[in-house]
Design a protein around this motif. Sequence first.
Motif, PDB file in Angstrom:
ATOM      1  N   LEU A  61       0.840  -1.211   0.000  1.00 38.78           N
ATOM      2  CA  LEU A  61       0.000   0.000   0.000  1.00 38.78           C
ATOM      3  C   LEU A  61       0.864   1.245   0.000  1.00 38.78           C
ATOM      4  O   LEU A  61       0.629   2.191  -0.756  1.00 38.78           O
ATOM      5  CB  LEU A  61      -0.861   0.028   1.277  1.00 38.78           C
ATOM      6  CG  LEU A  61      -2.250  -0.573   1.236  1.00 38.78           C
ATOM      7  CD1 LEU A  61      -2.845  -0.550   2.638  1.00 38.78           C
ATOM      8  CD2 LEU A  61      -3.142   0.212   0.282  1.00 38.78           C
ATOM      9  N   TYR A  62       1.879   1.228   0.848  1.00 38.56           N
ATOM     10  CA  TYR A  62       2.734   2.396   1.009  1.00 38.56           C
ATOM     11  C   TYR A  62       3.558   2.648  -0.257  1.00 38.56           C
ATOM     12  O   TYR A  62       3.729   3.781  -0.696  1.00 38.56           O
ATOM     13  CB  TYR A  62       3.640   2.186   2.226  1.00 38.56           C
ATOM     14  CG  TYR A  62       3.997   3.472   2.896  1.00 38.56           C
ATOM     15  CD1 TYR A  62       3.089   4.085   3.759  1.00 38.56           C
ATOM     16  CD2 TYR A  62       5.219   4.090   2.667  1.00 38.56           C
ATOM     17  CE1 TYR A  62       3.391   5.275   4.366  1.00 38.56           C
ATOM     18  CE2 TYR A  62       5.533   5.285   3.275  1.00 38.56           C
ATOM     19  CZ  TYR A  62       4.622   5.877   4.126  1.00 38.56           C
ATOM     20  OH  TYR A  62       4.925   7.061   4.723  1.00 38.56           O
ATOM     21  N   ALA A  74      -3.289  -9.266  -5.121  1.00 38.06           N
ATOM     22  CA  ALA A  74      -3.203  -8.444  -6.329  1.00 38.06           C
ATOM     23  C   ALA A  74      -2.311  -7.222  -6.092  1.00 38.06           C
ATOM     24  O   ALA A  74      -1.428  -6.924  -6.901  1.00 38.06           O
ATOM     25  CB  ALA A  74      -4.607  -8.017  -6.754  1.00 38.06           C
ATOM     26  N   LEU A  75      -2.523  -6.545  -4.972  1.00 34.59           N
ATOM     27  CA  LEU A  75      -1.745  -5.323  -4.733  1.00 34.59           C
ATOM     28  C   LEU A  75      -0.276  -5.636  -4.435  1.00 34.59           C
ATOM     29  O   LEU A  75       0.624  -4.910  -4.873  1.00 34.59           O
ATOM     30  CB  LEU A  75      -2.352  -4.514  -3.580  1.00 34.59           C
ATOM     31  CG  LEU A  75      -1.775  -3.107  -3.514  1.00 34.59           C
ATOM     32  CD1 LEU A  75      -2.512  -2.187  -4.481  1.00 34.59           C
ATOM     33  CD2 LEU A  75      -1.842  -2.535  -2.102  1.00 34.59           C
ATOM     34  N   PHE A  87       5.356  -5.036  -5.863  1.00 34.45           N
ATOM     35  CA  PHE A  87       6.697  -5.607  -5.850  1.00 34.45           C
ATOM     36  C   PHE A  87       7.105  -6.173  -7.211  1.00 34.45           C
ATOM     37  O   PHE A  87       8.241  -6.609  -7.383  1.00 34.45           O
ATOM     38  CB  PHE A  87       6.807  -6.700  -4.785  1.00 34.45           C
ATOM     39  CG  PHE A  87       6.747  -6.181  -3.371  1.00 34.45           C
ATOM     40  CD1 PHE A  87       7.897  -5.749  -2.728  1.00 34.45           C
ATOM     41  CD2 PHE A  87       5.545  -6.109  -2.690  1.00 34.45           C
ATOM     42  CE1 PHE A  87       7.846  -5.266  -1.427  1.00 34.45           C
ATOM     43  CE2 PHE A  87       5.476  -5.630  -1.393  1.00 34.45           C
ATOM     44  CZ  PHE A  87       6.626  -5.208  -0.754  1.00 34.45           C
ATOM     45  N   GLY A  88       6.154  -6.202  -8.156  1.00 37.33           N
ATOM     46  CA  GLY A  88       6.465  -6.697  -9.496  1.00 37.33           C
ATOM     47  C   GLY A  88       6.903  -8.150  -9.528  1.00 37.33           C
ATOM     48  O   GLY A  88       7.767  -8.533 -10.313  1.00 37.33           O
ATOM     49  N   CYS A  89       6.335  -8.973  -8.657  1.00 37.45           N
ATOM     50  CA  CYS A  89       6.697 -10.397  -8.648  1.00 37.45           C
ATOM     51  C   CYS A  89       5.525 -11.210  -8.110  1.00 37.45           C
ATOM     52  O   CYS A  89       4.619 -10.656  -7.492  1.00 37.45           O
ATOM     53  CB  CYS A  89       7.946 -10.621  -7.790  1.00 37.45           C
ATOM     54  SG  CYS A  89       7.624 -10.437  -6.032  1.00 37.45           S
ATOM     55  N   PRO A  90       5.525 -12.527  -8.359  1.00 40.84           N
ATOM     56  CA  PRO A  90       4.413 -13.333  -7.857  1.00 40.84           C
ATOM     57  C   PRO A  90       4.459 -13.574  -6.345  1.00 40.84           C
ATOM     58  O   PRO A  90       5.532 -13.531  -5.739  1.00 40.84           O
ATOM     59  CB  PRO A  90       4.552 -14.662  -8.608  1.00 40.84           C
ATOM     60  CG  PRO A  90       5.926 -14.695  -9.153  1.00 40.84           C
ATOM     61  CD  PRO A  90       6.463 -13.298  -9.187  1.00 40.84           C
ATOM     62  N   LYS A 140      -7.765   1.484   4.506  1.00 38.25           N
ATOM     63  CA  LYS A 140      -6.480   0.799   4.396  1.00 38.25           C
ATOM     64  C   LYS A 140      -6.549  -0.606   4.937  1.00 38.25           C
ATOM     65  O   LYS A 140      -5.922  -1.517   4.426  1.00 38.25           O
ATOM     66  CB  LYS A 140      -5.404   1.559   5.182  1.00 38.25           C
ATOM     67  CG  LYS A 140      -5.162   2.936   4.665  1.00 38.25           C
ATOM     68  CD  LYS A 140      -3.904   3.479   5.246  1.00 38.25           C
ATOM     69  CE  LYS A 140      -2.954   3.792   4.122  1.00 38.25           C
ATOM     70  NZ  LYS A 140      -1.825   4.590   4.523  1.00 38.25           N
ATOM     71  N   GLU A 141      -7.270  -0.747   6.020  1.00 36.41           N
ATOM     72  CA  GLU A 141      -7.297  -2.043   6.672  1.00 36.41           C
ATOM     73  C   GLU A 141      -8.632  -2.151   7.400  1.00 36.41           C
ATOM     74  O   GLU A 141      -9.131  -1.160   7.915  1.00 36.41           O
ATOM     75  CB  GLU A 141      -6.156  -2.123   7.686  1.00 36.41           C
ATOM     76  CG  GLU A 141      -5.525  -3.478   7.769  1.00 36.41           C
ATOM     77  CD  GLU A 141      -4.217  -3.431   8.551  1.00 36.41           C
ATOM     78  OE1 GLU A 141      -3.250  -4.012   8.064  1.00 36.41           O
ATOM     79  OE2 GLU A 141      -4.170  -2.843   9.647  1.00 36.41           O
TER      80      GLU A 141
END
Length: 478
Positions: free
Chosen positions: A237-238, A266-267, A272-275, A394-395
């Motif tokens: 999120l940050y 998903a987020l 992080f651009g990775c699975p 946010k949560e």
Amino acid sequence: MNNELAQAVYDRSPVWMQNLLLSAYGFSLYRARYGGSYRQHLARLLRTERYSRSELAELQAVELRRLLTHAARHVPWYARLFAEHGISPDGIDPDNLGRALPILEKDTVRTRTGLLIADNVAGGALHTINTSGTTGSPLVIRATADALRRNYAFFERFLRTAGVRSRDRSVTFAGRMLLPAGRLEPPYWRSNWAMNTLLCSSYHLSDSTAEAYIRCIARFRPRYIDAYPSAAYTLALYLTERPELPRIRPKAIVTSSETLLEHQRALIEEAFGCPVYDQYGSAELAACITQCEHGSYHVNPEYGIVEIVREDGRPAAPGEAGELICTGFLNDAMPMIRYRIGDSAIASDRSCGCGRAWPVVESLLGRVDDVIVTPDGRRIGRLDPLFKGLTGIKEAQIVQVAPNRLEVNLVRDNAYDPSVGARLVEALSLRVGRDMQIELRFLERIPRTAAGKFRSVVSRLPQPARHGVEAVEQRLYS
Ligand SMILES: [Zn+2]
């Protein structure tokens, strides 16, 4: 840390000394985990990974027969059970296990611990795994050194599916107390040089500290991050809100210990651009369910047998939810046979495109106790789809405080406006019924459990007797 004295010394040491102590502890853990028979176990698992369905069935039948024979001879609880019911281990196979033996309840494990420990294992050589609960009495699990090594071999195989290895540079969000809870200034992390790991405190991660964590992790450049879903999600999120911060580009993120929600996954993958590879295990060494490259949750068949059963005790049909009943092959010191672990899942009969002939679990639903029970008796588990598309939150955590009352704990951000709350109450009302009162509460941070875990649904209603013991909170791999 092993005991109170060690913890007291650690707590009073400066940071550099704590790094040294943690690394020394890391080296001793490393030997315990990866010494002895570990290599053979891993080699064997890498071979059996591609076994056919019939080869796996044969392997499971052999393992089950061995476990039951051992239990009948050496574990007083089972010796008595088998004798009383005239059960012979020879007549039991993976297919009729569910009909042949009763379920082992958590309460039995808690109150009859001594009877569940095998009489032919040397007590002094056993490891003790303490599981902490949010309330109530914890469980004490005794395990052989070999069972723990085998367990780590399974974790290593899982990491390799994610394209990484346990000694690669990694960041771990730990459930253990690395620094005092009240500490306001960084560093909120310590080093374990033995494992090439930066240990980050889960307890200190919040909006006001996230930037410090992100800068430190970006500098560290981990190959993978091992975290609770909620911790990875907070960072994601940050990162999304603050594009000027340095990016973190690991090869994979592995999660465990909490139910991973779809919007979290998903987020996290985007930020992080990775699975994300999720994993389900337990301190009782009863089951291992891991995600593959295709995203399916697979029961690791060499670890044990996982049944998904409905409330009436019959197997759940594909697409149906039920409770996990687990039989673990690893731990001869304290065999868990048809153990009701306290979590539920949706059954599946599909095969997976990854090529493994392992059973698939459609999805993991989390703790059985963490459901909302409506005044008309419906049980509602996953409520995260409610929050889809709502901005400014946010949560969120839904707490049932009475049979007809829910409290919704929310952490807001600047995009929040009161209409969001009204929509949320309306959507929730639709699912739980108009008889349920709903109150929104705004918090700075949603409290974690004693083990640092986030729970999205919490029930404060008295639980039925069989769930009298709080579920396991131990994070086995941290
Ligand atoms: Zn698969």
